[in-house]
Design a protein around this motif. Sequence first.
Motif, short mmCIF file in Angstrom:
data_model
loop_
_atom_site.label_atom_id
_atom_site.label_comp_id
_atom_site.label_asym_id
_atom_site.label_seq_id
_atom_site.Cartn_x
_atom_site.Cartn_y
_atom_site.Cartn_z
N VAL A 276 37.91 30.31 38.41
CA VAL A 276 38.29 31.78 37.98
C VAL A 276 38.63 31.86 36.44
CG1 VAL A 276 39.03 32.54 40.14
CG2 VAL A 276 40.73 31.59 38.79
N ALA A 277 38.04 30.81 35.91
CA ALA A 277 38.37 30.74 34.30
C ALA A 277 37.55 31.82 33.80
CB ALA A 277 38.03 29.41 33.85
N PRO A 278 37.94 32.21 32.46
CA PRO A 278 37.22 33.14 31.71
C PRO A 278 35.69 32.96 31.63
CG PRO A 278 39.21 32.62 30.46
CD PRO A 278 39.01 31.63 31.81
N GLY A 279 34.96 33.93 31.91
CA GLY A 279 33.47 33.73 31.81
C GLY A 279 32.86 33.58 33.26
N THR A 280 33.58 32.88 34.40
CA THR A 280 33.04 32.49 35.40
C THR A 280 32.57 33.93 36.61
OG1 THR A 280 35.17 32.59 36.53
CG2 THR A 280 34.16 30.51 35.33
N GLU A 281 31.74 33.68 37.45
CA GLU A 281 31.76 34.70 38.21
C GLU A 281 32.70 35.08 39.34
OE1 GLU A 281 28.07 33.78 40.48
OE2 GLU A 281 26.90 33.81 39.08
N GLY A 282 33.49 33.89 39.46
CA GLY A 282 34.77 34.15 40.29
C GLY A 282 35.58 35.15 39.62
N GLU B 130 41.05 35.82 48.92
CA GLU B 130 40.76 34.49 49.51
C GLU B 130 39.04 34.39 49.68
OE1 GLU B 130 42.80 34.15 53.07
OE2 GLU B 130 44.93 33.41 51.96
N ALA B 131 38.57 35.38 50.15
CA ALA B 131 36.96 35.48 50.44
C ALA B 131 36.37 35.46 49.16
CB ALA B 131 36.76 36.81 51.05
N ILE B 132 36.89 35.67 47.88
CA ILE B 132 36.34 35.31 46.55
C ILE B 132 36.34 33.90 46.17
CG2 ILE B 132 36.47 36.04 44.18
CD1 ILE B 132 37.20 38.77 44.90
N THR B 133 37.64 33.45 46.38
CA THR B 133 38.05 32.05 45.85
C THR B 133 37.66 30.99 46.73
OG1 THR B 133 40.55 32.21 46.36
CG2 THR B 133 39.80 33.05 44.35
N HIS B 134 38.17 31.04 47.98
CA HIS B 134 38.07 29.98 49.06
C HIS B 134 36.45 29.33 48.85
CE1 HIS B 134 41.89 30.52 51.39
NE2 HIS B 134 42.06 30.50 49.85
N PRO B 135 35.37 30.01 49.27
CA PRO B 135 34.01 29.53 48.99
C PRO B 135 33.72 28.67 47.83
CG PRO B 135 34.05 31.62 50.10
CD PRO B 135 35.30 31.53 49.28
N ARG B 136 34.16 29.40 46.72
CA ARG B 136 34.01 28.83 45.65
C ARG B 136 34.86 27.18 45.22
NH1 ARG B 136 33.27 33.98 44.49
NH2 ARG B 136 31.27 34.61 43.12
N ILE C 140 36.85 38.93 40.90
CA ILE C 140 38.31 39.48 41.09
C ILE C 140 38.53 40.67 40.44
CG2 ILE C 140 40.58 38.69 40.32
CD1 ILE C 140 39.83 35.95 41.04
N VAL C 141 38.16 40.73 39.16
CA VAL C 141 38.23 41.97 38.21
C VAL C 141 37.80 43.09 39.08
CG1 VAL C 141 37.76 43.10 36.02
CG2 VAL C 141 38.71 40.84 36.09
N ALA C 142 36.47 42.89 39.59
CA ALA C 142 35.90 44.00 40.05
C ALA C 142 36.48 44.50 41.53
CB ALA C 142 34.19 43.56 40.58
N ALA C 143 37.19 43.60 42.10
CA ALA C 143 38.05 44.07 43.02
C ALA C 143 39.33 44.48 43.02
CB ALA C 143 38.16 42.68 44.07
N PHE C 144 39.92 44.14 42.03
CA PHE C 144 41.29 44.43 41.74
C PHE C 144 41.76 45.07 40.45
CE2 PHE C 144 41.43 40.66 44.51
CZ PHE C 144 41.92 41.21 45.60
N SER C 145 40.58 45.31 39.52
CA SER C 145 40.61 45.74 38.03
C SER C 145 41.25 44.93 37.04
CB SER C 145 41.38 47.08 38.19
OG SER C 145 42.82 46.84 37.92
N GLU C 146 41.16 45.34 35.97
CA GLU C 146 41.42 44.65 34.71
C GLU C 146 43.13 44.43 34.63
OE1 GLU C 146 39.69 46.00 31.22
OE2 GLU C 146 37.88 45.48 31.85
N ARG C 147 43.70 45.01 35.50
CA ARG C 147 45.46 44.81 35.06
C ARG C 147 45.56 43.50 35.70
NH1 ARG C 147 47.24 47.57 40.70
NH2 ARG C 147 45.43 47.08 42.39
N VAL C 148 44.52 42.72 36.43
CA VAL C 148 44.94 41.23 36.64
C VAL C 148 44.62 40.22 35.49
CG1 VAL C 148 44.85 41.77 39.19
CG2 VAL C 148 42.64 40.93 37.84
N LEU C 149 44.41 40.79 34.23
CA LEU C 149 43.93 39.88 33.17
C LEU C 149 45.04 40.15 32.22
CD1 LEU C 149 40.24 40.97 32.52
CD2 LEU C 149 41.22 38.95 33.65
#
Length: 397
Positions: A46-52, A91-97, A56-65
């Motif tokens: 989930v580092a900057p520039g990653t699809e992960g 978890e569905a975003i991060t665990h598979p990655r 996450i931003v698409a799911a929870f908005s830029e408030r998590v940045l």
Amino acid sequence: MIRLTGPVLRVGLTGGIGSGKSAVAARLVERGAVLVDADRVAREVVAPGTEGLAEIVAAFSERVLDAEGALDRAALGAVVFADETARRRLEAITHPRVRARTAELVAAAAPDAIVVNDVPLLVEVGLAPTYHLVVVVQTAVPTRLERLARDRGMDRAEAERRIAAQADDARRRAVADVVLTNDGSLAALHAEVDRLWHKRLLPYEHNLRARRVVPPGRVEVDPTWPEQYARLAARIRHALAPADLRIDHIGATAVPGLATEDVMDVQVAVPTLADADGTLADRLANAGFPRVPGQWWDDARPAGSGRWEKRLHGSADPARPVRLHVRVAGSPGWRYALLTRDHLRADPGRRAGYLLHQRELADAAPVVSGSGTARDPWFDEEYLRAERWAAQNGWRP
């Protein structure tokens, strides 16, 4: 010359916050292990520039940045901490990655590597059966609180909250093949790790690649045999998935209080013996249970009436001998193993005789025996007694 093949040895390492797990990981790396740090991998995906991170931003908005565009873990935690749906979405975003990146790192290791996965939540996530061996670092809570205050500047209330949020020592011990106690000095901890490396991990790694089976241990009584079996069964079940095969603890170690050879007898039931070959045999070998060469049978009851064919596997773990019997579900050999176990559990008077005959034939039997004491006349008598007991009590496998 033995041709060495198979997977790398994978060791799961875990322990509560402040237990000294990182010190164990560092010492294993010094000895030659390849370390895969789950926390580091989780940050990487989930580092900057990653699809992960983008997902996450698409799911929870830029408030998590944060101001630099990196993931603000505190802000994300505030969003998902009390929201089960949000947590599952994360978890569905991060665990598979994380799983995919971990697999890449393991695949990149040398063929003779010992890969140590440092996973803080190994118990909580249920990952124990995915490793050849699980190592738990255990430290008394007062010592952990002292270390968290001294080394991380954490106040006592926060340290206690974090400890309470993780699995307790009993849950960790339940999945542990090895428990390293870290209540003393760093030198004492290093000595424990070094013994583990030289006495167990190095031989296990070589046996795994060579598909070599270890011999039974000494005669003893071990009250932890049921717990050891539970860990083995979970590992076997994971290796054989998606096949849902019946797995049973059989033999003398399945009878409470009976002194016997320290070798765990496990039975796997298959539809046919053809199902025991090929993929199933390879999966067991890769999980640390290689096939024992040769053809194997159990002597039928009564003696001289024939033989029951089976497949036999052992263990590559030098500290946990296993005889893994693969038999056809519903076959006479499969039924007899379960009947003998249950009768001995129910009749304390037969246990001493069973132990005596095990010991008498142990010296003459092969190192890894598929039938051994079954040829002794005592077992004909036991078979008749067990059948009478089964009929009287309505026993079924």
